[in-house]
Design a protein around this motif. Structure first.
Motif, short mmCIF file in Angstrom:
data_model
loop_
_atom_site.label_atom_id
_atom_site.label_comp_id
_atom_site.label_asym_id
_atom_site.label_seq_id
_atom_site.Cartn_x
_atom_site.Cartn_y
_atom_site.Cartn_z
N UNK A 86 16.06 14.51 -1.62
CA UNK A 86 16.12 13.05 -1.79
C UNK A 86 15.53 12.35 -0.57
N UNK A 87 15.86 12.88 0.62
CA UNK A 87 15.29 12.25 1.83
C UNK A 87 13.76 12.20 1.73
N UNK A 88 13.17 13.29 1.24
CA UNK A 88 11.70 13.31 1.11
C UNK A 88 11.23 12.38 0.00
N UNK A 89 11.99 12.31 -1.10
CA UNK A 89 11.59 11.40 -2.20
C UNK A 89 11.55 9.97 -1.67
N UNK A 90 12.54 9.62 -0.83
CA UNK A 90 12.61 8.25 -0.31
C UNK A 90 11.40 7.91 0.56
N UNK A 91 10.77 8.95 1.09
CA UNK A 91 9.58 8.69 1.92
C UNK A 91 8.36 8.40 1.06
N UNK A 92 8.40 8.84 -0.22
CA UNK A 92 7.28 8.59 -1.13
C UNK A 92 7.51 7.28 -1.88
N UNK A 93 6.47 6.78 -2.54
CA UNK A 93 6.63 5.69 -3.51
C UNK A 93 7.30 6.31 -4.73
N UNK A 127 3.00 13.49 -6.78
CA UNK A 127 2.07 14.01 -5.77
C UNK A 127 2.00 15.54 -5.87
N UNK A 128 2.10 16.03 -7.11
CA UNK A 128 2.11 17.47 -7.31
C UNK A 128 0.89 18.08 -6.65
N UNK A 129 1.09 19.03 -5.77
CA UNK A 129 -0.02 19.61 -5.01
C UNK A 129 0.50 20.65 -4.04
N UNK A 130 1.36 20.21 -3.09
CA UNK A 130 1.89 21.20 -2.15
C UNK A 130 2.67 22.29 -2.89
N UNK A 131 2.57 23.50 -2.39
CA UNK A 131 3.25 24.61 -3.06
C UNK A 131 4.21 25.30 -2.10
N UNK A 168 14.86 30.48 -12.19
CA UNK A 168 13.48 30.84 -11.84
C UNK A 168 12.63 29.57 -11.67
N UNK A 169 11.97 29.48 -10.52
CA UNK A 169 11.08 28.33 -10.26
C UNK A 169 9.69 28.85 -9.90
N UNK A 170 8.68 28.00 -10.15
CA UNK A 170 7.32 28.37 -9.73
C UNK A 170 7.04 27.75 -8.36
N UNK A 171 5.79 27.79 -7.93
CA UNK A 171 5.46 27.32 -6.58
C UNK A 171 5.63 25.81 -6.41
N UNK A 172 5.78 25.08 -7.55
CA UNK A 172 5.99 23.63 -7.47
C UNK A 172 7.46 23.26 -7.67
N UNK A 173 8.30 24.25 -7.74
CA UNK A 173 9.75 24.10 -7.94
C UNK A 173 10.08 23.62 -9.36
N UNK A 174 9.17 23.92 -10.28
CA UNK A 174 9.41 23.59 -11.68
C UNK A 174 10.10 24.77 -12.36
N UNK A 175 11.01 24.45 -13.27
CA UNK A 175 11.65 25.52 -14.04
C UNK A 175 10.89 25.67 -15.36
N UNK A 176 11.49 26.39 -16.30
CA UNK A 176 10.80 26.59 -17.58
C UNK A 176 10.93 25.36 -18.49
N UNK A 224 9.91 17.20 -3.77
CA UNK A 224 9.79 15.73 -3.66
C UNK A 224 8.36 15.31 -4.03
N UNK A 225 7.37 16.08 -3.56
CA UNK A 225 5.98 15.75 -3.89
C UNK A 225 5.75 15.90 -5.39
#
Ligand SMILES: Cc1cc2nc3c(=O)[nH]c(=O)nc-3n(C[C@H](O)[C@H](O)[C@H](O)COP(=O)(O)OP(=O)(O)OC[C@H]3O[C@@H](n4cnc5c(N)ncnc54)[C@H](O)[C@@H]3O)c2cc1C
Ligand code: SF4
Length: 813
Positions: free
Chosen positions: A17-24, A303-307, A257-265, A297-298
């Motif tokens: 959440x702290x990181x989300x707050x740094x984004x729009x 801002x999906x990109x960082x893995x 189980x999560x992928x490199x973007x922290x997404x689940x199934x 958060x990205x």
């Protein structure tokens, strides 16, 4: 607004959440946490158990933070189910909260093996603040406590309980402690170290049953042996809390189980923290989880990109004085792995590096983990070590002086727990005008995890922040264009012995009421009392040896060491009070008697008639040692606090200090003489003493920091002396111990006093002894040649100096 629901109010969820707050973002955030506390630093629970920190100290985000960021917080609220089709979470009462996006951040639970009897009373795990409070509540002197599990958590729990006075045994299934992080040699070094602290270690023991009728009374092992126990802590590992993932129909292995973007199934459900499984790996330490939080958060904020690519496992034991660090792989049977190692049994130091293709592959450090940062960086950056092969274990002499902060690349990680790099810190300092460590922590979160990078952060502040507060405070006055630190160095290196010399050579030749008392103090300390005393340069009260009162009269406080007096002394005080018509006799908070309203002309006569030493109640010097009655009279007493306090006062009285020094000694943790809010305190424990420093109970209240825990009264007194002399030599004039300790950080103070090299400690004690030899009592001075109040300070015995006075065998860390 889109609804973002986070289940789990722990370290990873809130970091996200702290990181989300740094984004729009366009989220209305709702957080469910089944604990009743706001977000706290779970890592530091070990410090709470060991009495080094309070629950308040470890709060990461208080209630105002949630309010200020418009986050709906539901505490004590457990989510039982997830309706992934209708997109809602369901709480224990069946209440539904809809979501557009859901983050599962439920962490792990302590694993409790199915041993018969684990449901008995007084069997605990060690995961939450409530667990810690329950352990603190039950622990008492001599309580037989058994910790099942000799991993990182088990050992930290064992040490905490032992500091609380329990008689602790660690029972471990394997033949090596921390076998996932250490090889058998490293484990053996650690075992010996833990045993010197007074914790018993039983290896290769499989617990078959917990015994007792309702309440735990003991353990039975597979070999048939039994062990008494009144309290048991199970620290046998952790298991990811993945049930919600299962209920939501997500892919779940050991974790969600999560992928490199922290997404689940599921496209709208994400997971972060110890509840996850990434590329087959689960987690038990925060550093990778904070990386996950940033990535998630990205992803969530468009801002999906960082893995997240996983990270090298690293573990550091947080037991004071037991340095253990392990990172990377410890498997030296792997093809292509070379080992480089160093061992010194008598110092208890073991270092082993695993090198593969000229890159660091893994590291084990026991007994000296001061280079952990360098190795972690080599691991992280996969540094080619071909050119450094000669210096893998010991840095070359130039680098030995400490990490060269300027040469450190911006990408290098400073805070491993929070994943904050040098570049981020430097940018924050510049952009936000940061001048204190507290501001830096607030802005970047650096040094808010295990705290071991605090020194590095301070070094960066010192190097980068033009107005670093430490510098500001040190400037004395316009008479001399130097900081206090520089002046101390000048006085020491130039061997200047009088205030006038300093002013003539380095200043305006005159001085003022600000710099003269400070210089007076500096020349005294630097020359160990062998200086030219200029009474007129001293602080006003030190000139007249009495405290001037608001009506122009003075007060007289005779010394009563440890607050102990005799009928004869009381009679003398009464006679003096009557003879000189003293208007008020008052018992002070420092366990002494104060004669108030004395005329200046009567002072010398009163001192003569009393024939008692001065209590220095007026002085920037040693005041008193307040004591409780301890073992001599109290039924709870476990240490002779009166004798210890009197001895401490004798050893330090008559010495000048940067500011007043008040001390205390108590016979047990009930702390009746409030030793934990004194500049120096000795707190008796069953079979040991805790020496605490930097406490205050004045305008501000500060609980003293634990300097060291030691076994004997002699060691405790010596630890007090080391801190006392270190404070005398390094604090700014008029800086109280609580500011001094906060400014330097207790870790640095420990390293440079009780855990310093033998010659450093010897030097401190020797200089204290010299100063003491030259000291004299202000009131009796006129009748006796100097020195009048010589008190023998026991020099350190040869055996003690030889011992690794990082107190391997003698001190408990
Ligand atoms: C004593 C101790 C010492 C440690 N020392 C270190 C160390 O030195 N270095 C290190 O790196 N790591 C250390 N750790 C590990 C570190 O604390 C964890 O890695 C970190 O806390 C994990 O963060 P998390 O958010 O995934 O889980 P947690 O911090 O456990 O947070 C998860 C939260 O979710 C809550 N929750 C679970 N299920 C539900 C539900 N269904 N509904 C609502 N709420 C729920 C939990 O109660 C918890 O509050 C230590 C841990 C402990 C216990
Ligand atoms: S601190 Fe402990 S030993 Fe001292 S008086 Fe209080 S209860 Fe007794």
């Amino acid at each position: 607004m889109r609804q973002l629901v986070v289940v789990g109010n722990g370290m990873a969820g809130m970091a996200c959440i702290e990181h989300i707050l740094k984004h729009q973002h366009d989220f209305q955030i709702t957080v469910f946490g089944d604990e009743t506390q706001v977000n706290y630093n779970r890592i530091l629970l070990s410090s709470v158990l060991a009495g080094e920190k309070t629950a308040d100290d470890i709060v990461l985000n208080d209630i105002d933070w949630y309010r200020a960021n418009d986050i709906r917080l539901k505490l004590g609220a457990r989510i039982e189910d997830v309706d992934s089709r209708e997109r809602a979470v369901i709480d224990e009462q069946g209440g539904r909260t809809p979501f557009d996006k859901l983050v599962i951040a439920t962490g792990s639970s302590a694993f409790v093996p199915p041993i018969p009897g684990v449901d008995k009373k007084n069997v605990f795990v060690f995961r939450t603040l409530d667990d810690t409070r329950a352990l603190l509540e039950r622990s008492r002197q001599g309580l037989k406590a058994v910790v099942i599990g000799g991993g990182l958590l088990g050992l930290e729990a064992a040490r905490g309980l032992q500091v609380q006075g329990c008689d602790v045994t660690v029972v471990h299934l394997m033949d090596t402690l921390m076998e996932r992080q250490l090889d058998s040699t490293g484990g053996d070094y650690l075992r010996r170290k833990i045993e010197t602290l007074g914790v018993r270690v039983l290896l290769g023991k499989q617990t078959q049953a917990l015994l007792g009728n309702g309440r735990v009374e003991g353990l039975r092992f597979a070999c048939g042996e039994e062990l008494d126990a009144e309290l048991v802590v199970i620290a046998a590992g952790i298991r990811p809390n993945a049930e919600l993932g299962k209920r939501a129909g997500l892919a779940v292995g050991r974790g969600i189980v999560v992928n490199d973007f922290m997404e689940t199934s599921h496209p709208d459900i994400y997971a972060v923290g110890e509840c996850t499984e990434h590329r087959g790996q689960t987690f038990g330490l925060v550093a990778p989880l904070f990386e996950q939080s940033k990535v998630l958060a990205a992803t969530l904020t468009g801002n999906r990109g960082p893995t997240f690519n996983g990270s090298a496992p690293a573990a550091k034991l947080k037991i004071m004085g037991v340095d253990v660090f392990s990172a990377g792989s410890i498997d030296d049977t792997e093809a292509g792995v070379e080992t480089v190692y160093y061992e010194d049994r008598s110092l208890g130091i073991y270092k082993k590096l695993l090198v593969k293709e000229n890159r660091l592959h893994g590291v084990i450090l026991v007994g000296d983990a001061s280079d952990d940062h360098r190795y972690m960086e080599w691991l992280r950056a996969r540094t080619d070590l071909s050119s450094q092969r000669r210096h893998l274990l010991f840095p070359p002499p130039a680098a030995d002086k400490g990490l060269d902060i300027a040469k450190m690349p911006d990408s290098e990680t400073v805070c491993g727990c929070m994943g904050v790099s040098k570049g981020e810190i430097v940018t924050a300092i510049h952009l936000r005008g940061i001048v204190t460590l507290a501001q830096l922590k607030d802005a970047t979160r650096a040094s808010t995890g295990c705290g071991s990078c605090g020194n590095l952060c301070s070094q960066l502040l010192r190097a980068v922040a033009p107005d670093f507060e430490e510098e500001k405070q040190k400037v004395l006055c316009a008479c001399l264009p130097f900081s206090q630190e520089k002046l101390r160095e000048i006085v020491r290196s130039q061997e200047l012995k009088s205030v006038q010399d300093v002013l003539d050579i380095y200043g305006n030749g005159r001085g003022c009421e600000i710099c003269k008392p400070a210089l007076s103090y500096m020349v005294d300390v630097a020359a160990c009392g062998d200086h030219k005393e200029d009474r007129s340069a001293r602080f006003i009260n030190d000139r007249v040896h009495a405290n001037i009162q608001r009506d122009g009269t003075f007060s007289v406080v005779p010394r009563m060491r440890g607050g102990v007096t005799t009928p004869a002394e009381l009679r003398k005080i009464a006679d003096v009070a009557e003879k000189y018509k003293v208007p008020l006799v008052k018992v002070t908070g420092s366990q002494r008697l104060d004669l108030l309203g004395v005329k200046k002309a009567d002072l010398p006569k009163i001192w003569d008639d009393l024939g008692m030493p001065s209590g220095q109640a007026y002085s920037k010097g040693v005041r008193m040692v307040k004591t409780c009655v301890g073992t001599q009279f109290c039924r709870f007493g476990v240490q002779d606090s009166m004798a210890a306090g009197i001895e401490l006062e004798k050893r330090l009285e008559n010495l000048y200090t940067p500011h007043k020094v008040k001390m205390g000694a108590v016979g047990c943790p009930r702390n009746c003489a409030e030793a934990t809010v004194k500049d120096i305190g000795m707190v008796g424990q069953e079979g040991s003493w805790q020496v605490v420093v930097g406490g205050a109970a004045g305008k501000g209240v500060r609980k003293a920091d634990l300097l060291v825990t030691v076994e004997t009264t002699d060691q405790a007194l010596e630890a007090c002396e080391l801190f006392f002399q270190y404070y005398r030599e390094n604090a700014n004039y008029l800086e109280r111990t609580y500011d001094f300790v906060e400014r330097l950080g207790i870790e640095k103070v420990r390293k440079e006093t009780v855990y310093a090299a033998a010659e450093v400690r010897h030097g401190l004690i020797e200089r204290l002894k010299k100063s003491k030899d030259k000291s004299y009592d202000a009131w009796l001075e006129r009748h006796r040649p100097r020195p009048t109040q010589f008190v023998e300070i026991r020099p350190l015995g040869a055996h003690e100096m030889e011992a690794p006075y990082a107190l391997d065998s003698s001190y408990r860390g």
